[in-house]
Design an enzyme around this catalytic site. Sequence first.
Site, short mmCIF file in Angstrom:
data_model
loop_
_atom_site.label_atom_id
_atom_site.label_comp_id
_atom_site.label_asym_id
_atom_site.label_seq_id
_atom_site.Cartn_x
_atom_site.Cartn_y
_atom_site.Cartn_z
N HIS A 136 0.84 -1.19 0.00
CA HIS A 136 0.00 0.00 0.00
C HIS A 136 0.88 1.25 0.00
O HIS A 136 0.68 2.15 -0.80
CB HIS A 136 -0.93 0.00 1.21
N GLU B 24 0.39 8.00 -3.68
CA GLU B 24 1.31 7.62 -2.60
C GLU B 24 2.54 8.51 -2.56
O GLU B 24 3.01 8.89 -1.49
CB GLU B 24 1.72 6.14 -2.76
N HIS C 3 2.75 10.80 0.64
CA HIS C 3 3.70 10.26 1.60
C HIS C 3 5.16 10.41 1.19
O HIS C 3 6.00 10.76 2.02
CB HIS C 3 3.40 8.78 1.84
#
Length: 250
Positions: A75, A128, A132
């Site tokens: 993930h 992502e 992040h």
Amino acid sequence: MDLLDIWKYLLFLIGFLEEYPKDGAFNNNSEINSSKSFDVIIFTQSWPKTVCFDWQESSESHKCSLPAKSQWSIHGLWPTELHTVGPNYCNNKIKFDAKRLQNIREELKVKWIDVHDGEHPESFWKHEWIKHGTCSINLAHLNSEEKYFRTGLELFDKYAMNNVLEKVNILPGKEYPVEQFLDGVLDVLGVESVVVCRKNRKTQEQYIMEIRVCLDKDLNLVNCHGIHDFPTNCNRTKNVIYLDTPPKLF
């Protein structure tokens, strides 16, 4: 908002106005000062069968793209401050360029899949990286788009939950107390993890959805103490189902 708040906000904005180098990496002059803004990195793996259930439950029109093999999937890598969630979206000047992943694209398609839209996984990778990856660029081993995703792949090869759970005889198609998942990861990897469940609103069953392990800034495994939902959000009075196939909804 008083003058002090305005001044703090302006200083915050100035800290994010950085250039995005042509080679995709960040030198000391262009890094955001985020060394104290996170404590650990959460390496999160998802069980695609449960992700598919979650996706299909939200709409009858949703279709899933499941991996050819029955395996877990990455993930993300999430820089995280203890006892909170985030930081997220740390630099809006940093963009996503799918071309930078050309060397590892085929491997990403297998190990970092997008169950929601398997034909166009770049949208998931972009999310992502922007949310992040931009928060981890002060670390040399994560300071470019390719390094961020390549590191995720390397961590998956070392800590793939397929292998971890199989070693303690936890297999798809069966159900177990959540403590068995937690203890299994501890036995194999030597650290305490986070187990995340997804509840079926109709049947009240709960399915394992994610397992998260924590790393220090040198990418060494550490306990996930202080992480949101530690050690689990699962109902401890019920078994956790390790789905073999997504349940039929419609």
